[in-house]
Design an enzyme around this catalytic site. Structure first.
Site, PDB file in Angstrom:
ATOM      1  N   CYS A  76      -4.603   2.166  -4.626  1.00 38.68           N
ATOM      2  CA  CYS A  76      -3.776   3.188  -3.982  1.00 38.68           C
ATOM      3  C   CYS A  76      -2.462   3.416  -4.736  1.00 38.68           C
ATOM      4  O   CYS A  76      -1.967   4.549  -4.818  1.00 38.68           O
ATOM      5  CB  CYS A  76      -3.488   2.802  -2.536  1.00 38.68           C
ATOM      6  SG  CYS A  76      -2.655   1.194  -2.362  1.00 38.68           S
TER       7      CYS A  76
ATOM      8  N   HIS B   3       0.882  -1.176   0.000  1.00 38.88           N
ATOM      9  CA  HIS B   3       0.000   0.000   0.000  1.00 38.88           C
ATOM     10  C   HIS B   3       0.911   1.214   0.000  1.00 38.88           C
ATOM     11  O   HIS B   3       1.899   1.267   0.749  1.00 38.88           O
ATOM     12  CB  HIS B   3      -0.889   0.024   1.252  1.00 38.88           C
ATOM     13  CG  HIS B   3      -1.541   1.360   1.494  1.00 38.88           C
ATOM     14  ND1 HIS B   3      -2.667   1.767   0.817  1.00 38.88           N
ATOM     15  CD2 HIS B   3      -1.218   2.384   2.341  1.00 38.88           C
ATOM     16  CE1 HIS B   3      -3.005   2.977   1.237  1.00 38.88           C
ATOM     17  NE2 HIS B   3      -2.144   3.373   2.153  1.00 38.88           N
TER      18      HIS B   3
END
Length: 541
Positions: free
Chosen positions: A105, A35
């Site tokens: 993301c 992430h």
């Protein structure tokens, strides 16, 4: 121009589990389920199933990142970035557009990083979803990572203390949106104050270092006033200065004050001597152009667009400030430029009015709106495919943009975007318009093209212009010189070439010698042309 560090925060959603279990589950080892987020202006920005969010760096439920990579520096201001981010959150990066595999993301971090500084997320981070999640364990892994992704969000104060969220407004409610807007405004104000404080502190430190250096110099000289400052000393007539052997002797503070005053005057003289830009202030009758535009688009506008027309009238004819233009004003301009329902005359009138607006000192506030959709620059990028009248209006707009420092710097922004499958930027579009105009058959375009090249070259600070596009501009100038232009245009072109020769002392002179014509062949055209040729001649030998 201020710059800001752009960082990529990299987290492992699996918190080490992927590294330990992947050989058994996947038959190969992966280091983590990544992430990422972008950290800039003192905030962390990321994308998830709730849309675009922000928090203080490292304050999500994921804790500290496992790695921080510096992507580069950005010249984009905070206010422009927030407008850009708002556009993303309302379009391609709204919560309903989130997809764990194809739009996540990491795609957000990559796009925002490239917008800010031309550098995005590493390839191994972007490729991981396809590599890992398209396996036979796809469904199970999807479910797991969805749950892990849920933790990549800001912690509210109650959660940090382990308590309930009773004080948190419901997301997407009007109260929540209003509160969030107020928080962002407060953060922006705080950020601006902090940046100003840092700049002031930096200036004070620099000033104190200079003063200390001067004190040392004065002490080493025994307090004797340097010859270059003696006329200034006579003007100021410092009563408490002493004379030793007929020479003025000052205290260190007196000498420093005297020298600083001289430096200020020198700086003012430099500003007075700064090359003024070539702009065209009398080319557009704004009222006639506006009336003609209204006649051409009458009956074809929505109520919102009609209001935008009234706002334009207030700004350009009513002499109101740019505050008169709403946030969606450039959406209206975009339709005028791109809707086939409107004729080329509409586009010409629109850009002629914008060329007049470019002379206003607050036009930069209008330009800020263009960082999301690049309405103006995408249209200008197509200059070689437009009618001559449209080309002339674009060139007029570009030349007039140099009237103000802020708008001229906007033309030189290097942040890239993709248009028609090609990477471009403000500086690339500006260069294209300059070169195209310079080499056109239209005498009007050539006149405006020489103005743009002159203005580009005579920027006071050493910018990307000289480092990146000086060669392209020089080659266009040399081709332009072959046409034996009028004295005014020749002078502008030679002034630009002289600046390029001065800044790039090897590459540009070599290019001139290889391609020609030799600038010295224009000697005798006029006294000012001769002066410019004489300036660059030693470096062309």
């Amino acid at each position: 121009m201020s710059t800001y560090k752009v960082e990529l925060y990299i987290y492992d959603l699996s918190r080490g589990i992927a590294s330990a279990l992947s050989p058994m589950l996947l038959g190969k080892k992966i280091d983590g389920i990544w992430h990422t987020s972008i950290v800039v202006y003192g905030r962390e920005y990321f994308f998830g199933s709730r849309g675009v969010e922000s928090c203080n760096p490292g304050s999500t439920a994921l804790g500290a990142p496992i790695r921080i990579e510096t992507l580069g520096e950005t010249e984009v201001t905070y206010s422009i970035f927030i407008d850009y981010l708002k556009g993303l959150s309302e379009s391609s990066y709204s919560g309903d557009k989130y997809h764990l595999l194809r739009h996540n993301c990491n795609n957000f971090s990559d796009e925002v990083g490239r917008f800010l500084c031309g550098s995005g997320a590493p390839r191994h981070v972007l490729d991981l979803p396809e590599e890992v999640l398209n396996s036979t364990l796809n469904a199970g892994l999807l479910s797991l990572v969805h749950r892990l992704e849920d933790s990549a969000r800001p912690l509210v104060e109650e959660e940090r203390r382990g308590g309930p969220q009773s004080g948190v407004k419901e997301r997407n409610s009007p109260d929540y949106e209003r509160l969030n807007s107020q928080i962002e405004e407060a953060r922006y104000a705080s950020f601006v104050l902090e940046q100003r404080r840092k700049r002031i502190d930096g200036k004070l430190e620099k000033s104190e270092r200079k003063r200390e250096k001067k004190r040392k110099k004065i002490l080493e000289s025994g307090g004797i006033l340097p010859p270059e400052l003696r006329p200034e000393y006579a003007r100021l007539k410092m009563a408490d200065a002493e004379t030793v052997n007929g020479q003025a002797q000052l205290t260190s503070d007196q000498a420093i004050a005297l020298e600083e005053e001289q430096e200020k005057r020198d700086e003012e003289e430099k500003k007075k001597a700064r090359e003024p830009p070539i702009v065209f202030k009398d080319c557009v009758d704004v009222k006639n152009e506006f009336d003609a535009l209204v006649a051409l688009i009458d009956g074809k506008l929505t109520p919102e667009e009609q209001r935008a027309t009234e706002e334009l009238q207030q700004y350009m004819i009513g002499e109101e400030g740019s505050w008169a233009l709403s946030d969606g004003f450039l959406d209206f301009v975009g339709r005028l430029l791109n809707d086939d329902q409107f004729s080329a005359d509409v586009r010409v009138k629109t850009f002629n009015i914008l060329a007049a607006a470019a002379l206003k000192d607050d036009v930069i506030l209008v330009l800020h709106q263009d960082r999301k959709d690049h309405v103006l620059m995408n249209y200008a990028f197509e200059i070689d495919r437009l009618s001559i009248e449209e080309q002339e209006s674009i060139a007029l707009f570009m030349a007039n943009m140099f009237e103000n420092l802020s708008s001229s710097e906007w033309l030189l922004y290097i942040s890239e975007w993709t248009y028609n499958n090609r990477q471009t930027s403000n500086i690339r579009v500006t260069t294209k318009v300059a070169v195209h105009s310079l080499l056109a058959d239209s005498t009007v375009l050539r006149d405006r093209g020489t103005a743009i090249v002159h203005n580009l070259a005579c920027k006071e600070v050493k910018t990307v212009v000289f480092d990146d596009v000086a060669v392209e501009l020089t080659m266009a100038l040399l081709q332009f010189f072959d046409s034996r232009p009028p004295e005014e245009q020749l002078f502008r072109g030679l002034k630009a070439l002289a600046r390029f020769v001065r800044v790039s002392a090897q590459e540009i002179p070599q290019l001139v010698r290889m391609i020609g014509p030799d600038p010295r062949s224009f000697a005798g055209t006029s006294a000012r042309v001769d002066a410019v040729i004489e300036e660059m001649a030693p470096k062309l030998r």
